[in-house]
Motif scaffolding. Structure first.
Motif, PDB file in Angstrom:
ATOM      1  N   ALA A 117      36.399   7.562   5.530  1.00  0.00           N
ATOM      2  CA  ALA A 117      37.489   8.320   4.906  1.00  0.00           C
ATOM      3  C   ALA A 117      38.823   7.773   5.395  1.00  0.00           C
ATOM      4  CB  ALA A 117      37.362   9.812   5.221  1.00  0.00           C
ATOM      5  N   VAL A 118      38.803   6.508   5.792  1.00  0.00           N
ATOM      6  CA  VAL A 118      39.970   5.759   6.270  1.00  0.00           C
ATOM      7  C   VAL A 118      40.633   6.532   7.426  1.00  0.00           C
ATOM      8  CG1 VAL A 118      41.837   4.258   5.510  1.00  0.00           C
ATOM      9  CG2 VAL A 118      40.144   5.002   3.866  1.00  0.00           C
TER      10      VAL A 118
ATOM     11  N   GLY B 188      43.827   6.647   3.051  1.00  0.00           N
ATOM     12  CA  GLY B 188      43.498   6.123   1.736  1.00  0.00           C
ATOM     13  C   GLY B 188      42.339   6.862   1.104  1.00  0.00           C
ATOM     14  N   GLY B 189      42.441   7.005  -0.192  1.00  0.00           N
ATOM     15  CA  GLY B 189      41.381   7.701  -0.922  1.00  0.00           C
ATOM     16  C   GLY B 189      41.862   8.464  -2.148  1.00  0.00           C
ATOM     17  N   PHE B 190      42.815   9.305  -2.040  1.00  0.00           N
ATOM     18  CA  PHE B 190      43.552   9.734  -0.851  1.00  0.00           C
ATOM     19  C   PHE B 190      42.776  10.859  -0.167  1.00  0.00           C
ATOM     20  CE2 PHE B 190      47.650  10.812   1.270  1.00  0.00           C
ATOM     21  CZ  PHE B 190      48.130   9.539   1.492  1.00  0.00           C
ATOM     22  N   THR B 191      42.580  10.792   1.148  1.00  0.00           N
ATOM     23  CA  THR B 191      41.854  11.821   1.877  1.00  0.00           C
ATOM     24  C   THR B 191      42.777  12.499   2.872  1.00  0.00           C
ATOM     25  OG1 THR B 191      41.174  10.310   3.664  1.00  0.00           O
ATOM     26  CG2 THR B 191      39.723  10.454   1.727  1.00  0.00           C
TER      27      THR B 191
ATOM     28  N   THR C 262      34.912   4.708  10.413  1.00  0.00           N
ATOM     29  CA  THR C 262      35.520   3.381  10.359  1.00  0.00           C
ATOM     30  C   THR C 262      35.675   2.911   8.928  1.00  0.00           C
ATOM     31  OG1 THR C 262      35.423   1.112  11.224  1.00  0.00           O
ATOM     32  CG2 THR C 262      33.321   2.112  10.538  1.00  0.00           C
ATOM     33  N   SER C 263      36.684   2.081   8.697  1.00  0.00           N
ATOM     34  CA  SER C 263      36.841   1.361   7.439  1.00  0.00           C
ATOM     35  C   SER C 263      36.633  -0.135   7.649  1.00  0.00           C
ATOM     36  CB  SER C 263      38.238   1.584   6.861  1.00  0.00           C
ATOM     37  OG  SER C 263      38.467   2.950   6.619  1.00  0.00           O
ATOM     38  N   THR C 264      36.376  -0.524   8.905  1.00  0.00           N
ATOM     39  CA  THR C 264      36.244  -1.939   9.250  1.00  0.00           C
ATOM     40  C   THR C 264      34.965  -2.168  10.064  1.00  0.00           C
ATOM     41  OG1 THR C 264      37.687  -1.517  11.164  1.00  0.00           O
ATOM     42  CG2 THR C 264      38.720  -2.424   9.173  1.00  0.00           C
TER      43      THR C 264
ATOM     44  N   SER D  72      44.177   3.827  12.406  1.00  0.00           N
ATOM     45  CA  SER D  72      43.357   4.451  11.366  1.00  0.00           C
ATOM     46  C   SER D  72      42.429   5.511  11.965  1.00  0.00           C
ATOM     47  CB  SER D  72      42.590   3.383  10.589  1.00  0.00           C
ATOM     48  OG  SER D  72      41.959   3.921   9.442  1.00  0.00           O
ATOM     49  N   ALA D  73      41.129   5.424  11.717  1.00  0.00           N
ATOM     50  CA  ALA D  73      40.206   6.474  12.158  1.00  0.00           C
ATOM     51  C   ALA D  73      40.141   6.615  13.672  1.00  0.00           C
ATOM     52  CB  ALA D  73      38.803   6.211  11.606  1.00  0.00           C
TER      53      ALA D  73
END
Length: 325
Positions: free
Chosen positions: A117-118, A314-317, A87-89, A284-285
């Motif tokens: 890792a977004v 984003g990351g960029f991953t 998660t990014s949130t 996203s994830a």
């Protein structure tokens, strides 16, 4: 016997509030932002998305997705001995969404942590869980992608706020004597931080910087198509497989044009592409496990199928996982 890991159950959950493009366009128009169903569909393939209620957090979405995956695996929650949430949130700065989810599922004692890792997060988390099972540090892992991206959207920017949605997807990954996950390939390059980021953070009780999502769409598109193809080919090479053996390509559901371009570069017919971005938007994830669970429950993905999962964010991953389902 060598220890491998296999997916034995899948699950997903979408919050009940569904916004069609027309619904979203009407809400944005009230804020002085113009868009339309035609504009969104033409550029992204998205027709609808789901938004969580204000009091619903990442872990709340994760619970029903996890419960569905655990039920599908035919095990009890207490048999889970590893929890990873991509998660990014998350619910809060700490503790992790995974620890909060663990408690809500009535589980205690096993390791639980988040992976950030977004949009590549689920691929990263699945690879970590596979490695821990192969090393003998776990036998039944719960791997979840859960996001409430609606919380970090700039609703004055029509180029980004129309893209994202909320949701959760989950799998149970169990130790097995027969190969499930065959190979993975993970990468990151921090020089691309600026093309997709949320550049704010909390300090001294205040938000410093900008806490809303920023994206250079053209730069992301250009980079994404190339790295997704490279990761898929590298993963196939590691597994000793060829692209014509792939039964289903399940990419991160960001943009239909990116997804179709990747399939074409791999010379895969578009009917081997699992698509949910039209109804879910970019979660996203959560997008890969959401799409996987949808395909399983619709009867598309069947036992024994060879699946290529891949994500970029984003990351960029970026990264990919090849597995026998």
């Amino acid at each position: 016997m060598p220890t491998y890991s296999r997916i034995t159950g899948t699950g997903s959950y979408l919050p009940p509030r569904r916004l069609s493009n027309a619904d979203l366009a009407a809400e944005l128009a009230a804020k002085g932002v113009e868009t339309s169903d035609e504009w969104i569909v033409e550029r992204t393939g998205i027709r609808a998305r789901h938004f969580a209620a204000p009091d619903v957090n990442c872990s709340d979405l994760a619970v029903p997705a996890a419960q569905a995956a655990i039920e599908a695996a035919g095990i009890a929650p207490q048999q889970i001995d590893l929890i990873i949430v991509a998660t990014s949130t998350p619910d809060m700065v700490f503790p992790s969404a995974a620890a909060i989810l663990q408690h809500k599922l009535g589980i205690a004692g096993c390791p639980a942590f988040d992976v950030q890792a977004v949009c590549s997060g689920f691929v990263y988390a699945l690879t970590v869980a596979d490695a821990m099972i192969r090393a003998g540090n776990a036998t039944r892992a719960l791997v979840v992608g859960s996001e409430v991206f609606s919380r970090i959207l700039d609703f004055s920017d029509r180029t980004t706020c129309v893209l994202f949605g909320d949701g959760a997807g989950a799998v149970v990954l169990e130790a097995s004597e027969t190969p499930g996950i065959l190979a993975s390939d993970l990468h990151a390059d921090g020089k691309h931080v600026g093309i997709l980021c949320v550049p704010g953070h909390v300090s001294g009780g205040a938000v410093l910087g900008d806490p809303l999502l920023k994206m250079d769409g053209q730069a992301v598109f250009k980079l994404a198509v190339g790295v997704l193809e490279d990761a898929a080919r590298a993963t196939l090479a590691k597994a000793g497989k060829t692209q014509d053996q792939i039964d289903w390509l399940i990419p991160h559901q960001a943009n239909i044009r990116i997804m179709q371009s990747t399939a074409k570069r791999l010379k895969l017919p578009l009917d081997k592409l699992v698509v949910t971005v039209d109804q879910h938007g970019n979660t996203s994830a959560a997008s890969i496990p959401l799409a996987l669970d949808h395909a399983v429950r619709q009867g598309q993905v069947k036992k024994g199928d060879l699946l290529m999962l891949e994500g970029v964010g984003g990351g960029f991953t970026w990264g990919a996982v090849l597995l026998n389902f």
